[in-house]
Design a protein around this motif. Structure first.
Motif, PDB file in Angstrom:
ATOM      1  N   PHE A  93       0.607  -1.259   0.100  1.00 43.02           N
ATOM      2  CA  PHE A  93      -0.054  -0.054   0.091  1.00 43.02           C
ATOM      3  C   PHE A  93       0.773   1.332   0.052  1.00 43.02           C
ATOM      4  N   VAL A  94       1.841   1.104   0.656  1.00 35.75           N
ATOM      5  CA  VAL A  94       2.772   2.426   0.979  1.00 35.75           C
ATOM      6  C   VAL A  94       3.661   2.595  -0.168  1.00 35.75           C
ATOM      7  N   MET A  95       4.040   1.560  -0.838  1.00 38.75           N
ATOM      8  CA  MET A  95       4.834   1.758  -1.942  1.00 38.75           C
ATOM      9  C   MET A  95       3.856   2.233  -3.042  1.00 38.75           C
ATOM     10  N   LYS A  96       2.718   1.637  -3.367  1.00 39.97           N
ATOM     11  CA  LYS A  96       1.702   2.052  -4.503  1.00 39.97           C
ATOM     12  C   LYS A  96       1.381   3.543  -4.322  1.00 39.97           C
ATOM     13  N   ASN A 100       2.905   7.687  -6.376  1.00 37.09           N
ATOM     14  CA  ASN A 100       2.255   8.618  -7.155  1.00 37.09           C
ATOM     15  C   ASN A 100       1.852   9.603  -6.441  1.00 37.09           C
ATOM     16  N   SER A 101       2.294   9.903  -5.149  1.00 30.05           N
ATOM     17  CA  SER A 101       1.904  10.784  -4.255  1.00 30.05           C
ATOM     18  C   SER A 101       2.285  12.169  -4.765  1.00 30.05           C
ATOM     19  N   ILE A 102       3.603  12.473  -5.182  1.00 28.28           N
ATOM     20  CA  ILE A 102       3.806  13.947  -5.490  1.00 28.28           C
ATOM     21  C   ILE A 102       3.153  14.189  -6.744  1.00 28.28           C
ATOM     22  N   LEU A 117       8.549  15.941   1.605  1.00 29.67           N
ATOM     23  CA  LEU A 117       8.696  14.766   2.322  1.00 29.67           C
ATOM     24  C   LEU A 117       7.390  14.339   2.828  1.00 29.67           C
ATOM     25  N   VAL A 118       6.874  15.348   3.423  1.00 27.95           N
ATOM     26  CA  VAL A 118       5.534  15.307   4.202  1.00 27.95           C
ATOM     27  C   VAL A 118       4.603  14.526   3.357  1.00 27.95           C
ATOM     28  N   ILE A 119       4.457  14.432   2.132  1.00 21.78           N
ATOM     29  CA  ILE A 119       3.565  13.774   1.339  1.00 21.78           C
ATOM     30  C   ILE A 119       3.712  12.205   1.247  1.00 21.78           C
ATOM     31  N   PRO A 120       4.651  11.748   0.769  1.00 24.50           N
ATOM     32  CA  PRO A 120       4.821  10.266   0.857  1.00 24.50           C
ATOM     33  C   PRO A 120       4.727   9.786   2.346  1.00 24.50           C
ATOM     34  N   LEU A 121       5.277  10.736   3.262  1.00 25.02           N
ATOM     35  CA  LEU A 121       5.383  10.000   4.830  1.00 25.02           C
ATOM     36  C   LEU A 121       3.880   9.989   5.395  1.00 25.02           C
ATOM     37  N   SER A 122       2.984  10.612   4.836  1.00 27.29           N
ATOM     38  CA  SER A 122       1.532  10.700   5.273  1.00 27.29           C
ATOM     39  C   SER A 122       0.983   9.392   4.731  1.00 27.29           C
ATOM     40  N   LYS A 123       1.261   8.760   3.777  1.00 32.36           N
ATOM     41  CA  LYS A 123       0.751   7.587   3.008  1.00 32.36           C
ATOM     42  C   LYS A 123       1.159   6.471   4.237  1.00 32.36           C
ATOM     43  N   ALA A 124       2.264   6.585   5.035  1.00 35.44           N
ATOM     44  CA  ALA A 124       2.506   5.301   5.738  1.00 35.44           C
ATOM     45  C   ALA A 124       1.515   5.422   6.886  1.00 35.44           C
ATOM     46  N   GLY A 171       8.925   3.498  -1.136  1.00 33.42           N
ATOM     47  CA  GLY A 171       8.138   4.494  -1.704  1.00 33.42           C
ATOM     48  C   GLY A 171       8.688   6.051  -1.983  1.00 33.42           C
ATOM     49  N   ILE A 172       9.828   6.520  -1.089  1.00 34.38           N
ATOM     50  CA  ILE A 172      10.304   7.842  -1.173  1.00 34.38           C
ATOM     51  C   ILE A 172      11.259   7.563  -2.337  1.00 34.38           C
ATOM     52  N   TRP A 173      11.787   6.622  -2.736  1.00 34.38           N
ATOM     53  CA  TRP A 173      12.508   6.426  -4.065  1.00 34.38           C
ATOM     54  C   TRP A 173      11.354   6.483  -5.240  1.00 34.38           C
ATOM     55  N   LEU A 174      10.494   6.184  -5.373  1.00 34.63           N
ATOM     56  CA  LEU A 174       9.404   5.837  -6.359  1.00 34.63           C
ATOM     57  C   LEU A 174       8.898   7.189  -6.426  1.00 34.63           C
ATOM     58  N   SER A 175       8.699   8.088  -5.530  1.00 35.89           N
ATOM     59  CA  SER A 175       7.867   9.294  -5.503  1.00 35.89           C
ATOM     60  C   SER A 175       8.863  10.040  -6.011  1.00 35.89           C
ATOM     61  N   ALA A 176      10.105  10.286  -5.916  1.00 38.82           N
ATOM     62  CA  ALA A 176      11.030  11.059  -6.506  1.00 38.82           C
ATOM     63  C   ALA A 176      11.314  10.560  -8.042  1.00 38.82           C
ATOM     64  N   LEU A 177      11.317   9.341  -8.329  1.00 40.09           N
ATOM     65  CA  LEU A 177      11.592   8.817  -9.635  1.00 40.09           C
ATOM     66  C   LEU A 177      10.563   9.038 -10.475  1.00 40.09           C
ATOM     67  N   THR A 178       9.438   9.116 -10.082  1.00 43.02           N
ATOM     68  CA  THR A 178       8.083   9.169 -10.645  1.00 43.02           C
ATOM     69  C   THR A 178       7.812  10.562 -11.539  1.00 43.02           C
ATOM     70  N   ILE A 179       8.723  11.546 -10.792  1.00 44.34           N
ATOM     71  CA  ILE A 179       8.563  12.891 -11.209  1.00 44.34           C
ATOM     72  C   ILE A 179       9.141  13.129 -12.587  1.00 44.34           C
ATOM     73  N   ARG A 180      10.522  12.656 -12.444  1.00 42.93           N
ATOM     74  CA  ARG A 180      11.299  12.712 -13.745  1.00 42.93           C
ATOM     75  C   ARG A 180      10.968  11.696 -14.966  1.00 42.93           C
ATOM     76  N   TYR A 181      10.691  10.488 -14.323  1.00 44.07           N
ATOM     77  CA  TYR A 181      10.564   9.477 -15.218  1.00 44.07           C
ATOM     78  C   TYR A 181       8.909   8.834 -15.018  1.00 44.07           C
ATOM     79  N   ARG A 182       8.068   9.227 -15.731  1.00 43.75           N
ATOM     80  CA  ARG A 182       6.636   8.838 -15.564  1.00 43.75           C
ATOM     81  C   ARG A 182       6.117   7.387 -16.072  1.00 43.75           C
ATOM     82  N   ASP A 183       7.113   6.692 -16.346  1.00 38.84           N
ATOM     83  CA  ASP A 183       6.871   5.546 -16.595  1.00 38.84           C
ATOM     84  C   ASP A 183       6.693   4.447 -15.387  1.00 38.84           C
TER      85      ASP A 183
END
Length: 275
Positions: A93-96, A100-102, A117-124, A171-183
Motif C-alpha cells: 500500500f505505502v509503495m503504491k 504517485n503521491s507527488i 517529504l510530508v506527502i509520502p510520509l503521510s501515506k505510511a 516509497g520515497i525512491w518511487l515518489s522522486a523517480l516518478t516525477i522525472r520518469y513517468r513510466d
C-alpha cells in the motif's frame, strides 16, 4: 510573523526534523484526507479494508494450503498466511500510494512551499488501517486455533519498524523517480503484483532457497521484504529463525532509506518546475 525565505540554490541538510515537526499539522491533514477519500462515496465503506485481505487469504488457503500443500512447520495455513500478508499488505500500500503521491499533489506542490517529504510520509499513516485489520485477523485466528504466544514476540516492535522503513524506503525512491520518469506510474502496479509472489508471503522462504544455488539465494534476499516477512512471521509464530541471508534484506532497507532521502532532497529543489 515568521518570514520564510526559500532559496533553491542553497544546499539543505539531508533531513530537517525541526522543519518536518513545524509542518506536522499538514502531515495530519493529508493523512486524514486520504483516509476519508479512500472510502468516500463507497457502498461498503470501511468494509473494503476487511473484505480485501479476507479474499486474498481465502485464495492463498485454497491454492497454497489445499492444492500445493506447502509445509508450514505445523502452523495452521490460514494463520501462517495472514502473518505474511499483514507485513506485505502494508508495504504494498505505502509503495503504491507513495509512488504517485507527488504527481497527485502537483497542484499544491506548485503553489506553496512545504517539505515535500510530508506527502509520502503521510501515506505510511494511512497504511496502518490495513495493517491493523490484518493483525486483528491474526489475533482472531490465533484464538481460533489456540496457538500459543512465543518468546520471540518481544522482537515484534523491531520487525514492525523494519516493515515501516522498508515501505518508506521504496516509497520515497518511487515518489522522486516518478516525477522525472513517468513510466514508473506503470511500473509500480507490476512491482506490487510480482513482489507478492517473490516474497515469502504465502509460502516459507525455505521452500524456495533450499532449491536454489547460493548466488540465486543472494538475489532472492535482495528483495527488502523477503527477510522482513520471514522475521515478522518468526517473532509471531516461532519456528525456524530467519535465514542468515535475511540480513541482506535488512541491510538493503537501511541503504534504500538513506539513499532515498538523499535523492528526494536533490529532486525536491526542482520538484515544482518538473512536476
Amino acid at each position: 510573523m515568521v518570514h520564510l525565505v526559500v532559496d533553491a540554490d542553497k544546499r539543505s541538510r539531508l533531513l530537517n526534523l525541526k522543519e518536518l515537526l513545524h509542518y506536522r499539522d499538514l502531515f495530519y491533514i493529508l493523512a486524514y484526507r486520504d483516509l476519508r477519500v479512500r472510502y468516500a462515496q463507497t457502498f461498503l465503506g470501511l468494509l473494503w479494508a476487511i473484505l480485501q485481505p479476507l479474499a486474498t487469504l481465502a485464495i492463498f488457503t485454497i491454492v497454497f494450503g489445499r492444492a500445493v500443500k506447502v509445509d508450514t512447520g505445523g502452523v495452521p495455513y490460514p494463520l501462517f498466511a495472514i502473518t505474511g500478508m499483514a507485513a506485505w499488505t502494508y508495504f504494498a500500500f505505502v509503495m503504491k500510494e507513495s509512488g504517485n503521491s507527488i504527481i497527485s499533489a502537483q497542484g499544491m506542490v506548485k503553489k506553496i512551499y512545504f517539505p515535500r517529504l510530508v506527502i509520502p510520509l503521510s501515506k505510511a499513516v494511512v497504511g496502518f488501517v490495513d495493517f491493523g485489520i490484518a493483525l486483528l485477523f491474526m489475533v482472531i485466528l490465533m484464538l481460533v486455533y489456540q496457538y500459543p504466544l512465543v518468546p520471540q514476540l518481544i522482537f515484534l516492535p523491531i520487525f514492525i519498524l523494519l516493515t515501516i522503513f522498508s515501505a518508506l524506503s521504496v516509497g520515497i525512491w518511487l515518489s522522486a523517480l516518478t516525477i522525472r520518469y513517468r513510466d514508473f506510474q506503470h511500473v509500480v502496479p507490476f512491482l506490487v503484483q510480482f513482489g507478492l509472489y517473490a516474497t515469502p508471503t504465502a509460502y516459507p522462504a525455505s521452500a524456495i532457497i533450499d532449491n536454489l544455488p547460493k548466488w540465486a539465494t543472494v538475489i532472492y534476499y535482495l528483495n527488502p521484504m523477503a527477510g522482513v516477512v520471514e522475521g515478522f512471521r518468526w517473532c509471531l509464530l516461532g519456528g525456524v529463525p530467519p535465514s542468515q541471508y535475511a540480513f541482506l534484506s535488512f541491510s538493503l532497507v537501511v541503504v534504500l532509506f538513506i539513499s532515498g532521502l538523499f535523492y528526494f532532497k536533490r529532486v525536491e529543489r526542482v520538484m515544482a518546475d518538473i512536476v
